[in-house]
Design a protein around this motif. Structure first.
Motif, short mmCIF file in Angstrom:
data_model
loop_
_atom_site.label_atom_id
_atom_site.label_comp_id
_atom_site.label_asym_id
_atom_site.label_seq_id
_atom_site.Cartn_x
_atom_site.Cartn_y
_atom_site.Cartn_z
N SER A 28 0.83 -1.19 0.00
CA SER A 28 0.00 0.00 0.00
C SER A 28 0.87 1.25 0.00
CB SER A 28 -0.82 -0.04 1.29
OG SER A 28 -2.01 0.62 1.08
N LYS A 32 1.22 2.81 -6.96
CA LYS A 32 0.71 2.04 -8.11
C LYS A 32 -0.30 2.85 -8.92
CE LYS A 32 -0.74 -1.08 -5.24
NZ LYS A 32 -0.15 -0.50 -4.02
N SER A 33 -1.28 3.43 -8.19
CA SER A 33 -2.33 4.19 -8.89
C SER A 33 -1.75 5.46 -9.51
CB SER A 33 -3.47 4.52 -7.92
OG SER A 33 -3.98 3.33 -7.35
N SER A 34 -0.82 6.10 -8.80
CA SER A 34 -0.18 7.30 -9.35
C SER A 34 0.55 6.96 -10.65
CB SER A 34 0.85 7.85 -8.36
OG SER A 34 0.25 8.16 -7.14
N ASN A 49 -3.08 9.96 -0.07
CA ASN A 49 -1.97 9.95 0.89
C ASN A 49 -2.16 8.85 1.92
OD1 ASN A 49 -0.77 12.23 -0.23
ND2 ASN A 49 -2.11 13.58 0.95
N GLY A 52 -4.20 2.17 1.48
CA GLY A 52 -5.42 1.38 1.45
C GLY A 52 -6.48 1.97 0.55
N THR A 54 -6.91 1.69 -2.82
CA THR A 54 -7.43 0.77 -3.84
C THR A 54 -7.79 -0.57 -3.19
OG1 THR A 54 -5.90 1.83 -5.39
CG2 THR A 54 -6.93 -0.22 -6.12
N ASP A 138 12.52 9.98 -7.32
CA ASP A 138 12.79 11.42 -7.22
C ASP A 138 13.36 11.77 -5.85
OD1 ASP A 138 9.96 12.35 -5.71
OD2 ASP A 138 9.75 10.68 -7.09
N1 LIG Z 1 7.68 11.50 -4.16
C1 LIG Z 1 6.86 10.69 -4.82
N2 LIG Z 1 5.63 10.41 -4.33
C2 LIG Z 1 4.84 9.58 -5.03
C3 LIG Z 1 5.24 9.00 -6.26
N3 LIG Z 1 4.24 8.21 -6.70
C4 LIG Z 1 3.25 8.28 -5.79
N4 LIG Z 1 3.59 9.11 -4.77
C5 LIG Z 1 2.75 9.46 -3.59
O1 LIG Z 1 2.52 8.28 -2.82
C6 LIG Z 1 1.20 8.30 -2.22
C7 LIG Z 1 0.44 7.04 -2.54
O2 LIG Z 1 0.16 7.00 -3.92
P1 LIG Z 1 -0.92 5.97 -4.55
O3 LIG Z 1 -0.70 6.03 -6.02
O4 LIG Z 1 -2.29 6.24 -4.03
O5 LIG Z 1 -0.37 4.58 -3.95
P2 LIG Z 1 -0.97 3.10 -4.16
O6 LIG Z 1 0.21 2.20 -4.27
O7 LIG Z 1 -1.94 3.06 -5.28
O8 LIG Z 1 -1.69 2.87 -2.76
P3 LIG Z 1 -2.88 1.81 -2.39
O9 LIG Z 1 -4.02 2.04 -3.33
O10 LIG Z 1 -3.18 2.10 -0.96
O11 LIG Z 1 -2.29 0.45 -2.55
C8 LIG Z 1 0.54 9.57 -2.73
O12 LIG Z 1 0.69 10.56 -1.74
C9 LIG Z 1 1.35 9.92 -3.98
O13 LIG Z 1 1.35 11.30 -4.27
C10 LIG Z 1 6.56 9.34 -6.78
O14 LIG Z 1 7.03 8.92 -7.84
N5 LIG Z 1 7.31 10.18 -6.00
#
Ligand SMILES: Nc1nc2c(ncn2[C@@H]2O[C@H](COP(=O)(O)OP(=O)(O)OP(=O)(O)O)[C@@H](O)[C@H]2O)c(=O)[nH]1
Ligand SMILES: [Mg+2]
Length: 185
Positions: A28, A32-34, A49, A52, A54, A138
């Motif tokens: 989590s 992944k979604s980003s 932020n 959890g 997705t 980054d």
């Molecule tokens: N610095 C930085 N932050 C990132 C990057 N990609 C995502 N984030 C941050 O990480 C947090 C989680 O991003 P999500 O894309 O929602 O993460 P996820 O893996 O889909 O999370 P779940 O759906 O809970 O599994 C957010 O605050 C994003 O802005 C990145 O490349 N660099």
């Protein structure tokens, strides 16, 4: 143009056709979604932020292939039973989905944990066609990665060439990722 198609939990609600799929899995909050939004150049996946976000299998159409966003796992604030539900959904998708041609395990390059090692182990045994995307690079210098990649690969128990450092935020190595996807689709 890439677009959201549907969210589903059980296999009977998955899309039934022969289009190829790639998926993103990982703990989590690793991004992944980003990353899907970066690939789509559009906000089609819900991000947060709060870990959890997705909780279902989300299907996105990218034209020649589909991208699947899976729930994250391993976040302590999610109840044990919910964690098991999520792992069950991921496991069912990975082991039963015939459309699936390549898995991308997304890790946070700044925080690689035992949970990542466990997933690599599961993939090595069940779905050897996978790559590891080290996201949030980054916040990690290129020279730091070059100096540490052998250590990271050995901790995760994979070849160095399975590792791709990326940044969903800064779009680092996104072309390399598209090339990798194109090789399969
Ligand atoms: N610095 C930085 N932050 C990132 C990057 N990609 C995502 N984030 C941050 O990480 C947090 C989680 O991003 P999500 O894309 O929602 O993460 P996820 O893996 O889909 O999370 P779940 O759906 O809970 O599994 C957010 O605050 C994003 O802005 C990145 O490349 N660099
Ligand atoms: Mg997500």
């Amino acid at each position: 143009m890439a677009m959201f198609i549907k969210s589903a939990e059980s296999p009977r609600d998955w899309i039934s056709d022969t289009k190829k799929e790639i998926c993103f899995i990982g703990r989590s909050n690793v991004g992944k979604s980003s990353l899907i939004n970066t690939l789509a150049n559009n906000n089609i996946a819900k991000t947060s932020n709060m870990p959890g976000r997705t909780q279902l299998v989300n299907f996105f159409d990218f034209g020649k292939y589909r991208v699947v966003d899976l729930p994250g796992y391993g976040f302590a604030n999610v109840s044990k039973s919910k964690q098991l539900d999520l792992l069950n959904i991921i496991n069912t998708y990975l082991t039963q989905r015939e459309n699936l041609i390549c898995v991308f395990l997304v890790c946070d390059i700044n925080v690689i944990t035992e949970k990542d090692v466990e997933m690599v182990d599961f993939l090595s045994n069940n779905f050897p066609n996978f790559y590891i995307l080290l996201n949030k690079s980054d916040k990690y210098s290129k020279s730091h990665f070059d100096n540490n990649k052998i250590k990271i690969a050995s901790y995760l128990n994979v070849d160095v060439d399975k590792l791709i450092p990326i940044s969903a935020k800064k779009k680092t190595n996104i072309t390399k990722l598209f090339n990798c996807i194109d090789n399969f689709c």
